[in-house]
Enzyme design. Sequence first.
Site, PDB file in Angstrom:
ATOM      1  N   HIS A  19       0.822  -1.214   0.000  1.00 26.07           N
ATOM      2  CA  HIS A  19       0.000   0.000   0.000  1.00 26.07           C
ATOM      3  C   HIS A  19       0.858   1.268   0.000  1.00 26.07           C
ATOM      4  CE1 HIS A  19      -4.163   0.757  -0.196  1.00 26.07           C
ATOM      5  NE2 HIS A  19      -4.450   0.958   1.068  1.00 26.07           N
ATOM      6  N   ASN A  68      -7.083   6.309   4.305  1.00 25.66           N
ATOM      7  CA  ASN A  68      -8.493   6.654   4.109  1.00 25.66           C
ATOM      8  C   ASN A  68      -8.780   8.134   4.271  1.00 25.66           C
ATOM      9  OD1 ASN A  68      -8.682   3.910   3.905  1.00 25.66           O
ATOM     10  ND2 ASN A  68     -10.201   3.649   5.517  1.00 25.66           N
ATOM     11  N   ASP A  93      -0.769   2.647  -5.335  1.00 23.33           N
ATOM     12  CA  ASP A  93      -0.754   1.225  -5.667  1.00 23.33           C
ATOM     13  C   ASP A  93      -2.033   0.894  -6.425  1.00 23.33           C
ATOM     14  OD1 ASP A  93      -1.943   1.748  -2.929  1.00 23.33           O
ATOM     15  OD2 ASP A  93      -2.659  -0.291  -3.249  1.00 23.33           O
ATOM     16  N   ASN A 114      -8.629   3.608  -1.568  1.00 20.99           N
ATOM     17  CA  ASN A 114      -9.257   4.515  -0.612  1.00 20.99           C
ATOM     18  C   ASN A 114      -8.583   5.874  -0.500  1.00 20.99           C
ATOM     19  OD1 ASN A 114     -11.423   2.855   0.112  1.00 20.99           O
ATOM     20  ND2 ASN A 114     -10.184   1.750   1.614  1.00 20.99           N
TER      21      ASN A 114
END
Length: 217
Positions: A19, A68, A93, A114
């Site tokens: 991530h 997020n 990513d 996100n």
Amino acid sequence: MKLVVGLGNPGGQYEKTRHNVGWLVVDEVGRRWGAAWRKEKDAQVAEVRVGAVPGAKVLLVKPQTFMNASGKAVAPLVGFYKLEPEAVLAVQDDLDSPFGLLKLRPGGRHGGQNGVRDLIRVLGTETFPRLKIGISRPPVGWDPADWVLSKWREEEAATLAELVRLGADAVEVWAGSGLAEAQGRFNSTDLRPKPDPSSERPAEPTASGAVPDPGVS
């Protein structure tokens, strides 16, 4: 001024996860151009000039708000510098691209990422460019949330290093010459292992012209 945001999560436990590949690319750009990182509100930021003198002025951003809530870190900077969406590049990513692929896009939907989702929410538009680094879909039995937070395997290190290098190159070209030029140069990137042609060679025919059946003795 252009802004490049590397999407990722703060904290050592996330440093080497899939991530956080956006952070790796932004860190590489900063390393090349002598970035002096500083804390500003909800982000680590650094101003650099990339390319030939005098170079394109770029603000590198690593949100400290977790993935997020990436927009919380980016929106104040976009407002302060009065940047148009086209001047904001998100390095992310991408689950839907195989590991080894890199591509630039002019915008579009978040695709389940996100960090991008939150950037769209706070900026009020999808029209900011993306640099997508493929991390592949998870193996069978893996939850996607666990996969993106998993660490890179040792056998992936060489390909990852090359993807990060090319990603940093792409950021520099985008900053200096624009999205179309960067797309033309980097959207053909494919570092996936190529099949061995010898393994696909058809069987040689026998003297009678028939191809031997390996299941028949």
